[in-house]
Design an enzyme around this catalytic site. Structure first.
Site, PDB file in Angstrom:
ATOM      1  NE  ARG A 143      -2.729   1.252   3.521  1.00 41.41           N
ATOM      2  CZ  ARG A 143      -3.690   1.379   4.469  1.00 41.41           C
ATOM      3  NH1 ARG A 143      -4.966   1.444   4.124  1.00 41.41           N
ATOM      4  NH2 ARG A 143      -3.359   1.423   5.735  1.00 41.41           N
ATOM      5  CG  ASP A 186      -4.495   3.023  11.384  1.00 38.01           C
ATOM      6  OD1 ASP A 186      -5.461   3.770  11.652  1.00 38.01           O
ATOM      7  OD2 ASP A 186      -4.536   2.166  10.497  1.00 38.01           O
TER       8      ASP A 186
HETATM    9  C1  LIG Z   1      -7.257   1.744   9.303  1.00 33.94           C
HETATM   10  C2  LIG Z   1      -6.214   0.973   8.652  1.00 33.94           C
HETATM   11  O1  LIG Z   1      -5.560   1.446   7.793  1.00 33.94           O
HETATM   12  S1  LIG Z   1      -5.885  -0.574   9.182  1.00 33.94           S
HETATM   13  C3  LIG Z   1      -4.349  -0.935   8.446  1.00 33.94           C
HETATM   14  C4  LIG Z   1      -3.223  -0.268   9.100  1.00 33.94           C
HETATM   15  N1  LIG Z   1      -3.003  -0.741  10.432  1.00 33.94           N
HETATM   16  C5  LIG Z   1      -2.283  -1.852  10.651  1.00 33.94           C
HETATM   17  O2  LIG Z   1      -1.752  -2.403   9.722  1.00 33.94           O
HETATM   18  C6  LIG Z   1      -2.168  -2.388  12.055  1.00 33.94           C
HETATM   19  C7  LIG Z   1      -1.168  -3.494  12.130  1.00 33.94           C
HETATM   20  N2  LIG Z   1      -0.978  -3.970  13.503  1.00 33.94           N
HETATM   21  C8  LIG Z   1       0.021  -3.569  14.257  1.00 33.94           C
HETATM   22  O3  LIG Z   1       0.825  -2.753  13.862  1.00 33.94           O
HETATM   23  C9  LIG Z   1       0.175  -4.246  15.584  1.00 33.94           C
HETATM   24  O4  LIG Z   1      -0.703  -5.335  15.679  1.00 33.94           O
HETATM   25  C10 LIG Z   1      -0.074  -3.351  16.829  1.00 33.94           C
HETATM   26  C11 LIG Z   1       0.920  -2.197  16.819  1.00 33.94           C
HETATM   27  C12 LIG Z   1      -1.477  -2.823  16.829  1.00 33.94           C
HETATM   28  C13 LIG Z   1       0.154  -4.220  18.066  1.00 33.94           C
HETATM   29  O5  LIG Z   1       1.441  -4.784  17.946  1.00 33.94           O
HETATM   30  P1  LIG Z   1       2.200  -5.425  19.196  1.00 33.94           P
HETATM   31  O6  LIG Z   1       2.114  -4.506  20.358  1.00 33.94           O
HETATM   32  O7  LIG Z   1       3.561  -5.829  18.721  1.00 33.94           O
HETATM   33  O8  LIG Z   1       1.320  -6.696  19.497  1.00 33.94           O
HETATM   34  P2  LIG Z   1       1.727  -7.983  20.273  1.00 33.94           P
HETATM   35  O9  LIG Z   1       2.778  -7.729  21.307  1.00 33.94           O
HETATM   36  O10 LIG Z   1       0.477  -8.638  20.735  1.00 33.94           O
HETATM   37  O11 LIG Z   1       2.359  -8.879  19.118  1.00 33.94           O
HETATM   38  C14 LIG Z   1       2.581 -10.287  19.247  1.00 33.94           C
HETATM   39  C15 LIG Z   1       3.321 -10.742  18.024  1.00 33.94           C
HETATM   40  O12 LIG Z   1       2.523 -10.555  16.876  1.00 33.94           O
HETATM   41  C16 LIG Z   1       3.217  -9.784  15.916  1.00 33.94           C
HETATM   42  N3  LIG Z   1       2.291  -8.903  15.220  1.00 33.94           N
HETATM   43  C17 LIG Z   1       1.378  -8.059  15.763  1.00 33.94           C
HETATM   44  N4  LIG Z   1       0.685  -7.439  14.784  1.00 33.94           N
HETATM   45  C18 LIG Z   1       1.185  -7.898  13.617  1.00 33.94           C
HETATM   46  C19 LIG Z   1       0.879  -7.632  12.275  1.00 33.94           C
HETATM   47  N5  LIG Z   1      -0.084  -6.778  11.933  1.00 33.94           N
HETATM   48  N6  LIG Z   1       1.579  -8.265  11.334  1.00 33.94           N
HETATM   49  C20 LIG Z   1       2.541  -9.147  11.672  1.00 33.94           C
HETATM   50  N7  LIG Z   1       2.888  -9.451  12.937  1.00 33.94           N
HETATM   51  C21 LIG Z   1       2.196  -8.825  13.890  1.00 33.94           C
HETATM   52  C22 LIG Z   1       4.219  -8.967  16.706  1.00 33.94           C
HETATM   53  O13 LIG Z   1       5.274  -8.589  15.856  1.00 33.94           O
HETATM   54  C23 LIG Z   1       4.612  -9.960  17.778  1.00 33.94           C
HETATM   55  O14 LIG Z   1       5.544 -10.859  17.229  1.00 33.94           O
HETATM   56  P3  LIG Z   1       6.615 -11.658  18.153  1.00 33.94           P
HETATM   57  O15 LIG Z   1       5.819 -12.455  19.141  1.00 33.94           O
HETATM   58  O16 LIG Z   1       7.355 -12.500  17.183  1.00 33.94           O
HETATM   59  O17 LIG Z   1       7.454 -10.616  18.818  1.00 33.94           O
HETATM   60  O1  LIG Z   2      -7.250   2.006   5.563  1.00 24.71           O
HETATM   61  C1  LIG Z   2      -8.205   1.599   6.146  1.00 24.71           C
HETATM   62  C2  LIG Z   2      -9.091   2.407   6.906  1.00 24.71           C
HETATM   63  O2  LIG Z   2     -10.013   1.873   7.528  1.00 24.71           O
HETATM   64  O3  LIG Z   2      -8.856   3.636   6.897  1.00 24.71           O
HETATM   65 MG   LIG Z   3      -7.223   4.225   5.603  1.00 24.96          MG
END
Ligand SMILES: CC(=O)SCCNC(=O)CCNC(=O)[C@H](O)C(C)(C)COP(=O)(O)OP(=O)(O)OC[C@H]1O[C@@H](n2cnc3c(N)ncnc32)[C@H](O)[C@@H]1OP(=O)(O)O
Ligand SMILES: O=CC(=O)O
Ligand SMILES: [Mg+2]
EC number: 2.3.3.9
Length: 542
Positions: free
Chosen positions: A165, A447
């Site tokens: 993205r 986010d």
């Molecule tokens: C509105 C929108 O645009 S939505 C799209 C944009 N938003 C996103 O992409 C959100 C993605 N998610 C994240 O960034 C994370 O889940 C967070 C920041 C919310 C929480 O992350 P953390 O605090 O690290 O969560 P947590 O401690 O429970 O993680 C456990 C494990 O899962 C992994 N993990 C958590 N989220 C993700 C993810 N989205 N992708 C891959 N791995 C992940 C962590 O890296 C961690 O790995 P490890 O055990 O090997 O160290």
């Molecule tokens: O990118 C996704 C959203 O919900 O905003």
């Molecule tokens: Mg968005």
């Protein structure tokens, strides 16, 4: 900032190991060519957005366009969907950080949406490192060892399909100048990702896939179509090799979905309900319309009529044109407490079930711990031997009208909701200007899109002098008094050390500016980006 010059393009140095490979002569030549041909048109697209907003500010409500009625009425379909994008029942999203990329590609999902956008604060270092990470992931040559735990990460045998993205057209990249002017960040993300990955992807029978965020009008889709066609021609690729999924996450765009699919019909495979930005855009677009002020953020759920209409119209439009209709993100993230975690799973289950029942072909999760529950729901709806729900065309005879899409959202405005919006915005902005674009706050993934809702809700309540459930009228003074109290709450929650070493004063200043300004600031990431880049320069100088 010293930039290295390549004709009319200049690029700031990067301290990231391997950056010189990302800025190879071929990659820079492509970026320069795209900037020369297309960067200037972005200014016109952005001023078109302003003109349309001006009309809405003056009382006009968004509606389907007369000028494009023929496109909506005629029979046509998109060019097609490649085999590895037919089944997208669960997609995980996350920023382009090395460990996250490996975890995401290994998760129980079909697709990983690798994000230079809502979940990334685009410091130059992260943008460049992100490109290195994605290149290595696509070459299947990526590993990582966590310095704190020593845990080693590597890719499993059959990782998820990767879609990158790129940033929205409104975000400049100040580290790349064309004729002395910052270029659109989306062209940097697109050109570098395309250049470094297309050969490896094509060799594997896949192709470069992109998510395009925050489109507002079909002219922006036409612009992307020109960029894709230019690149396909330059690299002698078949028309339609590059594939994209467009987020429908602005209120104007929901009225132009057919037009967006049509403009990109060689390249597009799906639309996605980006619900968080969509809610933000509802606030932003209808900023002057006091009869459409939203209630507490927690009450604005996908079963509300205006959001249900959005999801159903997107599905109907996509399926009619042969495109997939992707669902969006439930912002819940797993809890370490088993009872709380069960509640999270139940909420995610309910949210995904609603999407699948509406006819979505797949959905998003923010965390690997939520992949199984989403997969179960979509497995049940899609059924054995099927990849998606493209055959479903619910609501065929029931038109979804402009007034349903714009319907005011019922609910209450509470003191607790206002204070929560303040604490969430404050903490998110603080994280963002420190270079972290996605953070867990009070059990939710926050986010850029979710934080935009919190901060613009406060602005909207002040602007329209809304009363809270305790009888208080929301004013700038009330906000400032509450902000000072909520700063103390956050300080207690996080501890003195974290608070004092953080950037909470800068965050509070920015939050005050964007919530009390007479005009609604377009995106919090625009003033945020200034702080982020200033901060980088200070760190480099030190
Ligand atoms: C509105 C929108 O645009 S939505 C799209 C944009 N938003 C996103 O992409 C959100 C993605 N998610 C994240 O960034 C994370 O889940 C967070 C920041 C919310 C929480 O992350 P953390 O605090 O690290 O969560 P947590 O401690 O429970 O993680 C456990 C494990 O899962 C992994 N993990 C958590 N989220 C993700 C993810 N989205 N992708 C891959 N791995 C992940 C962590 O890296 C961690 O790995 P490890 O055990 O090997 O160290
Ligand atoms: O990118 C996704 C959203 O919900 O905003
Ligand atoms: Mg968005």
């Amino acid at each position: 900032m010293t930039h290295s010059n390549n004709n009319r393009l200049s690029i700031a140095p990067s301290s990231v190991d391997g950056a010189e490979q990302i800025f190879s002569p071929g990659a820079v030549a492509l970026l320069e060519e795209l900037c020369r041909e297309y960067a200037h048109e972005v200014d016109d697209l952005l001023s078109h957005r302003q003109q349309r907003q001006h009309q809405i500010d003056n009382g006009l409500l968004p509606n389907f366009l007369k000028e494009t009625a023929a496109i909506r009425e005629q029979d046509w379909t998109i060019r097609g969907i490649p085999a590895d994008l037919q089944d997208r029942r669960v997609e995980i999203t996350g920023p382009v950080e090395r460990k996250m990329i490996i975890n995401a590609l290994n998760a129980n999902v079909k697709v990983f949406m690798a994000d230079f956008e809502d979940s990334l604060a685009p410091s130059w270092e992260k943008v460049v490192q992100g490109q290195i990470n994605l290149r290595d992931a696509n070459k299947r040559d990526i590993d990582f060892v966590a310095s704190d735990t020593g845990k080693a990460y590597r890719l499993k045998d059959d990782p998820a399909v990767l879609i990158a993205r790129v940033r929205g057209i409104h975000l400049p990249e100040v580290h790349v100048l064309f004729d002395g002017k910052p270029v659109p960040g989306c062209l940097v993300d697109f050109a570098l990702y395309f250049y470094h990955n297309y050969l490896a992807l094509l060799e594997r029978g896949s192709a470069p896939y992109f998510y395009i965020p925050k489109l507002q009008h079909y002219q922006e889709a036409q612009w992307w179509a020109k960029v894709f066609a230019h690149v396909e021609q330059k690299y002698c690729l078949q028309v339609g090799t590059i594939k994209c999924t467009c987020l429908i996450e602005t209120l104007p765009a929901v009225f132009e979905m057919d037009e967006i699919l049509h403009a990109l019909k060689d390249n597009i495979v799906a639309l996605n309900c980006g619900r968080w930005d969509y809610i933000f855009s509802y606030i932003k677009t209808l900023r002057q319309h006091g009869d459409r002020v939203l209630p507490d953020r927690q009450q604005v759920t996908m079963d509300k009529p205006f959001l249900s209409a959005y999801s159903r119209l997107l599905i109907k439009t996509c399926h009619k044109r042969g495109a997939l209709a992707m669902g969006g993100m439930a912002a819940f993230i797993p809890s370490k407490d088993p009872a709380e975690n069960q509640q999270v799973l139940d909420k995610v289950y309910g949210d995904k079930r609603l999407e699948a029942r509406n006819g979505h072909d797949g959905t998003w999760v923010a965390h690997p711990g939520l992949a199984d529950v989403a997969m179960d729901v979509f497995d049940n709806f899609i059924g054995e031997g099927q990849s998606n729900q493209l055959h479903i065309s619910r609501d065929v005879d029931a038109p979804i009208t402009a007034s349903e899409l714009l319907e005011p959202c019922q609910g209450t405005r509470t003191e607790q909701g206002m204070r929560l919006n303040i604490r969430v915005s404050l903490q998110y902005i603080e994280a963002w200007i420190n270079g972290n674009g996605c953070v867990p706050i009070y059990g939710l993934m926050e986010d850029a899109a979710t934080a935009e809702i919190s901060r613009s809700t406060i602005w909207q309540w002040i602007k329209h002098g809304q009363s809270l459930d305790n009888g208080q009228v929301v004013t700038a003074d009330l906000f400032i008094a509450m902000l000072s109290e909520e700063m103390d709450v956050v300080r207690k929650e996080l501890g003195d050390e974290r608070f004092v070493n953080g950037k909470f004063d800068e965050a509070a200043k920015l939050l005050t500016h964007i919530t009390t300004a007479t005009e609604l600031v377009d995106f919090l990431t625009l003033p945020g980006y200034q702080l982020l880049t200033e901060q980088q320069q200070t760190t480099q100088a030190a």
